[in-house]
Design a protein around this motif. Structure first.
Motif, PDB file in Angstrom:
ATOM      1  N   ALA A  81       0.843  -1.200   0.000  1.00 35.49           N
ATOM      2  CA  ALA A  81       0.000   0.000   0.000  1.00 35.49           C
ATOM      3  C   ALA A  81       0.879   1.251   0.000  1.00 35.49           C
ATOM      4  N   SER A  82       0.490   2.247  -0.759  1.00 30.60           N
ATOM      5  CA  SER A  82       1.244   3.501  -0.810  1.00 30.60           C
ATOM      6  C   SER A  82       0.827   4.397   0.353  1.00 30.60           C
ATOM      7  N   VAL A  83       1.624   5.426   0.605  1.00 31.36           N
ATOM      8  CA  VAL A  83       1.290   6.402   1.650  1.00 31.36           C
ATOM      9  C   VAL A  83      -0.046   7.056   1.320  1.00 31.36           C
ATOM     10  N   GLU A  84      -0.256   7.370   0.046  1.00 31.07           N
ATOM     11  CA  GLU A  84      -1.512   7.999  -0.366  1.00 31.07           C
ATOM     12  C   GLU A  84      -2.703   7.072  -0.115  1.00 31.07           C
ATOM     13  N   THR A  85      -2.558   5.800  -0.438  1.00 31.10           N
ATOM     14  CA  THR A  85      -3.628   4.829  -0.196  1.00 31.10           C
ATOM     15  C   THR A  85      -3.915   4.708   1.297  1.00 31.10           C
ATOM     16  N   LEU A  86      -2.862   4.618   2.098  1.00 29.08           N
ATOM     17  CA  LEU A  86      -3.048   4.525   3.550  1.00 29.08           C
ATOM     18  C   LEU A  86      -3.765   5.755   4.081  1.00 29.08           C
ATOM     19  N   SER A  87      -3.388   6.918   3.589  1.00 23.66           N
ATOM     20  CA  SER A  87      -4.025   8.158   4.015  1.00 23.66           C
ATOM     21  C   SER A  87      -5.501   8.165   3.641  1.00 23.66           C
ATOM     22  N   ASN A  88      -5.809   7.782   2.406  1.00 26.91           N
ATOM     23  CA  ASN A  88      -7.205   7.757   1.959  1.00 26.91           C
ATOM     24  C   ASN A  88      -8.039   6.750   2.732  1.00 26.91           C
ATOM     25  N   ASP A  89      -7.467   5.580   3.009  1.00 25.67           N
ATOM     26  CA  ASP A  89      -8.211   4.535   3.712  1.00 25.67           C
ATOM     27  C   ASP A  89      -8.449   4.866   5.181  1.00 25.67           C
ATOM     28  N   THR A  90      -7.488   5.534   5.795  1.00 25.73           N
ATOM     29  CA  THR A  90      -7.567   5.747   7.242  1.00 25.73           C
ATOM     30  C   THR A  90      -8.030   7.130   7.650  1.00 25.73           C
ATOM     31  N   GLY A  91      -7.955   8.077   6.735  1.00 21.24           N
ATOM     32  CA  GLY A  91      -8.288   9.449   7.100  1.00 21.24           C
ATOM     33  C   GLY A  91      -7.168  10.146   7.848  1.00 21.24           C
ATOM     34  N   ILE A  92      -6.002   9.541   7.862  1.00 19.27           N
ATOM     35  CA  ILE A  92      -4.837  10.134   8.518  1.00 19.27           C
ATOM     36  C   ILE A  92      -4.079  10.953   7.474  1.00 19.27           C
TER      37      ILE A  92
END
Length: 167
Positions: A81-92
């Motif tokens: 998972a990319s940083v962008e994907t993690l951000s989108n999925d978690t709201g962080i």
């Protein structure tokens, strides 16, 4: 910092937290979608989920401790998972994702802002009279990157607001 809406306090906050938690756990609605639905920022929705006692370490990474969240993020990042994907999925926020990954011992490469053309082309455009902002817009890059590359190439920059035609 405010969401632009009145702050949630007392009984109202508890009620909204319960509604957010129910939608999150029952319907699997993402944090970003909940934020839009409840007119709140993703970080506020995350806080409301934590206050409601929700813990989901897999995709949403909602939990009581940064160490647990960092470990879950690191696991997903190592899984591709990319940083962008993690951000989108978690709201962080992406910066916080990078910080948490660093705390988990994951080396995340810094993003490189490079224009889609060679530095020689940037120099030619600039010497022909184009401004830094025009070059940035033309190349799909940002102002700071164009400026840095021109300086690294030894170009003497004009005073802001002047073109070569003004001289």
């Amino acid at each position: 910092m405010s969401d632009g809406y009145p702050p949630l306090r007392g009984k109202q906050r508890w009620q909204v937290a319960a509604a957010v938690a129910e939608r999150f756990t029952r319907d699997g609605v993402s944090i970003r979608e909940l934020a839009a639905e409840f007119y709140r920022r993703p970080c506020t929705v995350r806080r409301l989920l934590i206050e409601a006692g929700v813990e989901a370490y897999d995709g949403a990474c909602v939990g009581p401790s940064d160490a647990e969240i960092a470990a879950a993020l690191a696991s997903r990042y190592r899984g591709g998972a990319s940083v962008e994907t993690l951000s989108n999925d978690t709201g962080i926020d992406p910066r916080a994702v990078r910080r948490l990954l660093g705390h988990a011992g994951v080396a995340v490469p810094r993003r490189q802002h490079r224009p889609p053309c060679e530095t020689d082309q940037l120099v030619d455009q600039y010497e022909a009279g184009a401004s830094l902002r025009q070059i940035a817009a033309d190349t799909g890059s940002n102002y700071g990157t164009v400026r840095r590359l021109l300086l690294a190439a030894g170009v003497s920059l004009r005073v802001s607001g002047k073109t070569s035609a003004d001289e």
